[in-house]
Motif scaffolding. Sequence first.
Motif, short mmCIF file in Angstrom:
data_model
loop_
_atom_site.label_atom_id
_atom_site.label_comp_id
_atom_site.label_asym_id
_atom_site.label_seq_id
_atom_site.Cartn_x
_atom_site.Cartn_y
_atom_site.Cartn_z
N TRP A 6 9.04 2.58 12.98
CA TRP A 6 7.69 2.10 12.71
C TRP A 6 7.26 1.15 13.80
CZ3 TRP A 6 5.78 -2.91 11.80
CH2 TRP A 6 4.44 -2.97 11.38
N ALA A 7 5.99 1.22 14.19
CA ALA A 7 5.42 0.29 15.17
C ALA A 7 3.93 0.17 14.88
CB ALA A 7 5.65 0.80 16.59
N TYR A 8 3.37 -0.99 15.20
CA TYR A 8 1.96 -1.20 14.89
C TYR A 8 1.10 -1.44 16.11
CZ TYR A 8 2.52 -6.25 15.65
OH TYR A 8 2.75 -7.47 16.21
N GLY A 9 1.71 -1.48 17.30
CA GLY A 9 0.98 -1.87 18.50
C GLY A 9 -0.24 -1.02 18.81
N GLU A 10 -0.10 0.28 18.75
CA GLU A 10 -1.23 1.15 19.11
C GLU A 10 -2.35 1.07 18.06
OE1 GLU A 10 -0.72 5.00 20.59
OE2 GLU A 10 1.02 4.50 21.82
N GLU A 11 -1.95 0.98 16.79
CA GLU A 11 -2.96 0.83 15.76
C GLU A 11 -3.74 -0.47 15.95
OE1 GLU A 11 -2.57 -0.35 11.25
OE2 GLU A 11 -2.18 1.80 11.45
N SER A 181 2.49 -3.49 -2.88
CA SER A 181 2.84 -4.32 -1.73
C SER A 181 1.95 -3.93 -0.57
CB SER A 181 4.30 -4.10 -1.34
OG SER A 181 4.58 -4.67 -0.07
N PHE A 182 1.56 -4.93 0.22
CA PHE A 182 0.80 -4.68 1.46
C PHE A 182 1.60 -5.15 2.67
CE2 PHE A 182 -2.56 -5.53 -1.83
CZ PHE A 182 -2.89 -4.19 -2.03
N TYR A 183 2.92 -5.12 2.54
CA TYR A 183 3.79 -5.42 3.69
C TYR A 183 3.34 -4.56 4.88
CZ TYR A 183 8.16 -6.32 6.20
OH TYR A 183 9.09 -6.70 7.14
N PRO A 184 3.48 -5.06 6.11
CA PRO A 184 2.85 -4.36 7.25
C PRO A 184 3.19 -2.88 7.41
CG PRO A 184 3.52 -6.55 7.91
CD PRO A 184 4.03 -6.37 6.51
N THR A 185 4.37 -2.44 6.97
CA THR A 185 4.74 -1.04 7.15
C THR A 185 4.06 -0.10 6.17
OG1 THR A 185 6.65 -1.23 5.66
CG2 THR A 185 7.03 -1.68 8.00
N LYS A 186 3.44 -0.64 5.13
CA LYS A 186 2.96 0.21 4.03
C LYS A 186 1.80 1.11 4.46
CE LYS A 186 5.85 -1.84 1.26
NZ LYS A 186 7.14 -1.19 0.92
N VAL A 187 1.50 2.08 3.60
CA VAL A 187 0.38 2.98 3.88
C VAL A 187 -0.91 2.18 4.04
CG1 VAL A 187 -0.92 4.98 3.03
CG2 VAL A 187 1.55 4.83 2.62
N GLY A 189 -1.28 -1.53 4.90
CA GLY A 189 -0.48 -2.69 5.26
C GLY A 189 -1.31 -3.82 5.83
N ALA A 190 -0.93 -5.04 5.50
CA ALA A 190 -1.55 -6.23 6.05
C ALA A 190 -0.86 -6.62 7.35
CB ALA A 190 -1.48 -7.37 5.03
N TYR A 191 -1.19 -7.79 7.88
CA TYR A 191 -0.52 -8.33 9.06
C TYR A 191 0.37 -9.51 8.63
CZ TYR A 191 -2.82 -5.30 12.35
OH TYR A 191 -3.21 -4.19 13.06
N GLY A 192 1.07 -9.29 7.54
CA GLY A 192 1.95 -10.26 6.91
C GLY A 192 2.16 -9.79 5.49
N ASP A 193 2.66 -10.67 4.64
CA ASP A 193 2.90 -10.29 3.25
C ASP A 193 1.60 -10.27 2.45
OD1 ASP A 193 5.59 -9.62 2.66
OD2 ASP A 193 6.18 -11.70 3.00
N GLY A 194 1.63 -9.50 1.39
CA GLY A 194 0.51 -9.45 0.46
C GLY A 194 0.84 -8.48 -0.66
#
Length: 372
Positions: A6-11, A181-187, A189-194
């Motif tokens: 998993w990576a979020y950079g391009e998104e 959960s809105f953990y960053p990896t989720k479908v 996802g936030a930019y932290g916990d939620g």
Amino acid sequence: MSVLVWAYGEEYEEEREDILDAVDTVFSSGCLVLGPSVRNFEAEFAEYHGLGHCVGVDNGTNAVKLALQALGIGPGDEVITVSNTAAPTVVAIAGTGADVKFVDIDPTTYLMDTAQLAAAVTPRTRCVVPVHLYGQCVAMTDIAELARTHGLSIVEDCAQAHGARHRGQLAGTFGDAAAYSFYPTKVLGAYGDGGAVLTRGPDTDRALRRLRYYGMEDRYFVEALPGHNSRLDEVQAEILRRKLRRLDTYIAARRAVADRYQEALKDTPLVLPHIAPGNDHVYYVYVVRHPQRDLILERLRTHGIELNVSYRWPVHTMTAFAGTPAGDTHLPATEQCADEIFSLPMYPSLRPDLQDRVIEALLKVLSTLDPA
């Protein structure tokens, strides 16, 4: 360059302007805690699901725990769930003081085997927590019927199933409450916990709002215990508002990634994901299976491919549950699954060239294995 699961950079690069505007919106509002962004996200997330109530909380673990507590689950009660899940599901149940009881999984979908539920119910059973794992739903119509028969509550664990459907109905809309959960990896996802809890009833909604805020309904006056500091952050709520508008686009992109895997790997000895009848899968993760899993992962590392196992250790085998009824459980399908499954990279912005690297490396490694 390693390929990560998993990576979020391009998104982030694609959505950077909107994300930074969300942060600026909150910082410029003069309200940093339980303000308009949380209220608006709660309303919009509830509307997406066609329900009347949503309460934003600080993470998915507390979403499960507070949902159970709002429904009156506590010491002396028994809650049925699965061991093939992220440990926080079970940690949250245990955190209420209730006892955990496990049923096994369906060996083809890795989801709760609903056929085992009736035999697991005892006079102390108060609730079932089905886990919509990997991106698809448990057979909720079966669970709803059992719950009606035995007078049980249902709290859906939807941490991995934002936007998934069973027989056309969205995950999170079958039970008494649903935890997200809105953990960053989720479908989504936030930019932290939620996290968040969806619920149908105003009484449960009121209890949840009190639970997340120290047991208070008004500032500095505690109405009832227990109480927690479990508020969804205002910045994360505003980011989630923006991303919720793109949720269906994220799901479509995940399905496209899954389709490419399916086509490329269909003639290999890997067991590919099985979609249960009536389900619309959103592919939080793309889980495959092979009896030589650990050897495959070791050889893939030499190609710069680092993959995850979700989950290597069933919860009932963890030391925290040793000596408890939950730990004294034999779940053959769960235990075999844990020895064989692993997850391929899966996220909406996964570039085709990186996915091709994973596929090519995997095909190469599979060709070197001795036949089982």
